[in-house]
Design a protein around this motif. Sequence first.
Motif, short mmCIF file in Angstrom:
data_model
loop_
_atom_site.label_atom_id
_atom_site.label_comp_id
_atom_site.label_asym_id
_atom_site.label_seq_id
_atom_site.Cartn_x
_atom_site.Cartn_y
_atom_site.Cartn_z
N TYR A 1 7.36 -4.65 10.33
CA TYR A 1 6.29 -4.85 11.03
C TYR A 1 6.41 -5.88 12.37
N LEU B 1 3.15 -17.97 -2.68
CA LEU B 1 1.92 -17.07 -3.17
C LEU B 1 2.23 -16.40 -4.15
N PHE C 1 4.94 -14.41 -5.13
CA PHE C 1 5.63 -13.07 -4.92
C PHE C 1 7.17 -13.46 -4.94
N GLN D 1 6.16 -3.33 -4.84
CA GLN D 1 5.44 -2.30 -5.11
C GLN D 1 6.07 -0.87 -4.57
N GLU E 1 5.40 2.44 -4.70
CA GLU E 1 4.43 3.33 -3.78
C GLU E 1 4.22 3.00 -2.58
N LYS E 2 3.87 1.61 -2.39
CA LYS E 2 3.76 1.01 -0.89
C LYS E 2 4.88 0.91 -0.27
N TYR F 1 5.54 4.24 1.03
CA TYR F 1 4.56 4.76 2.31
C TYR F 1 5.25 4.10 3.54
N MET G 1 7.51 6.23 5.49
CA MET G 1 7.00 7.12 6.39
C MET G 1 6.32 6.55 7.64
N ASP G 2 5.48 5.36 7.42
CA ASP G 2 4.57 4.72 8.32
C ASP G 2 5.54 4.41 9.69
N ARG H 1 6.82 7.06 11.77
CA ARG H 1 5.95 7.55 12.74
C ARG H 1 5.85 6.46 13.72
N GLU H 2 5.75 5.04 13.19
CA GLU H 2 5.19 3.97 14.42
C GLU H 2 6.39 3.81 15.41
N PHE I 1 0.02 -14.99 5.41
CA PHE I 1 0.65 -14.58 3.95
C PHE I 1 1.54 -13.37 4.35
N TRP J 1 -3.62 -10.52 11.67
CA TRP J 1 -2.43 -10.07 10.95
C TRP J 1 -2.19 -8.77 11.00
N ASP K 1 -0.59 -3.86 14.13
CA ASP K 1 -1.97 -3.25 14.58
C ASP K 1 -3.04 -4.03 15.16
N ARG K 2 -2.93 -5.41 14.85
CA ARG K 2 -4.08 -6.25 15.61
C ARG K 2 -3.30 -6.85 16.72
#
Lengths: 208, 208
Positions: free
Chosen positions: A19, A52, A54, A62, A64-65, A68, A71-72, A75-76, A175, A188, A191-192
């Motif tokens: 990202y 933190l 991890f 994760q 599943e994430k 996702y 895919m995201d 598209r982005e 984080f 964060w 998108d912001r």
Amino acid sequence: MVSSPGGEFEFWFDFGSCYSYLSVMRIEGEAEKYGARVKWRPMLLGPIFRALGFQNAPFVIQKEKFAYVQMDMARECRKYGLPAWNTPSVFPRLGVLPLRIVLVGAEETWVGAFCREVMHRNYALDQDINEPEGMKVILDALHLDSRGILAQAGSEEVKNELRERTERARVLGVFGAPTFFVGSQMFWGNDRLEDALQEASRGSSSRS
Amino acid sequence: MVSSPGGEFEFWFDFGSCYSYLSVMRIEGEAEKYGARVKWRPMLLGPIFRALGFQNAPFVIQKEKFAYVQMDMARECRKYGLPAWNTPSVFPRLGVLPLRIVLVGAEETWVGAFCREVMHRNYALDQDINEPEGMKVILDALHLDSRGILAQAGSEEVKNELRERTERARVLGVFGAPTFFVGSQMFWGNDRLEDALQEASRGSSSRS
């Protein structure tokens, strides 16, 4: 609290973060629209995630994430007119050397173009971004003193600075990446970016 | 694969999720702009998080992210013209009863208004959303047969249906809320509502 000059805002990122890739490619163009100025803030996400609790980026752990995010990102990338998304064969890719180069060039006009080339190498060309040869190619193409910059990037001073910046990010509550700061306001995620720029263009007050 | 009729899209949510709050308040107005139709898909996030190995929402467990979400929600509420954000005194709040009521009314015209009232009660009024008295007030204000709806919502059939929907969400790869589906395309987060609507308005193909 002092007023933040000229719509400055901080952009904390790591070349291994997908990202952050989206934001690196967009940030100078978007900042110009809002009359804001990017302060480049390289950091190492690895130590932040470990602090933190991890062992890696939460979404990489994760499954599943992670599915996702593929895919995201596809598209982005389409949305922003970037090359078709392919998960890099090494993900997340270590980019300590280019982060150090950003510290060398943080106040120079070439830093944005350099970051875009590193991201392109990682995400479009699926190439290593942590060895001097590849970085030399990028710096030479930008007509820069690649030998001098690489020497500076390898100095103890710059190595320490990257560690200190990473620790600073953690203290600020970072984080994940990308993270934007306008004064003490934290934003964060890619998108912001526009919200952060709007805040920066309002001339928010700084942290200090 | 069959073509998805009339720009339908699925909206998976839980009343305890604060980003679902933002989407519930916006979704019918936005869907209308895109000529799309909302299919309400209530689910229980708790069992989904537990199936993924979390005892609670990941950002509730991670205190740095929780602190950030409070700032972000405050800004998002301002952005969308919602009442000033205050973290509810119980967070996340359990909302099993209103989710069951959504199953009763999923195909009715009142479901959107009902969901907005439940969210308002949770996030603006900081009131319990899991007891029949509060739900009766909302249903009565909407001039509905509150006694009949509450009886149906308490039936074994509806209880089982909510469990099945939750399991279905998990199988589909849902890991948080809100989540939108346009055919097999999954979109996660209130920030992706417009992208999902754009996809829905293109008349994507469905999963089945």
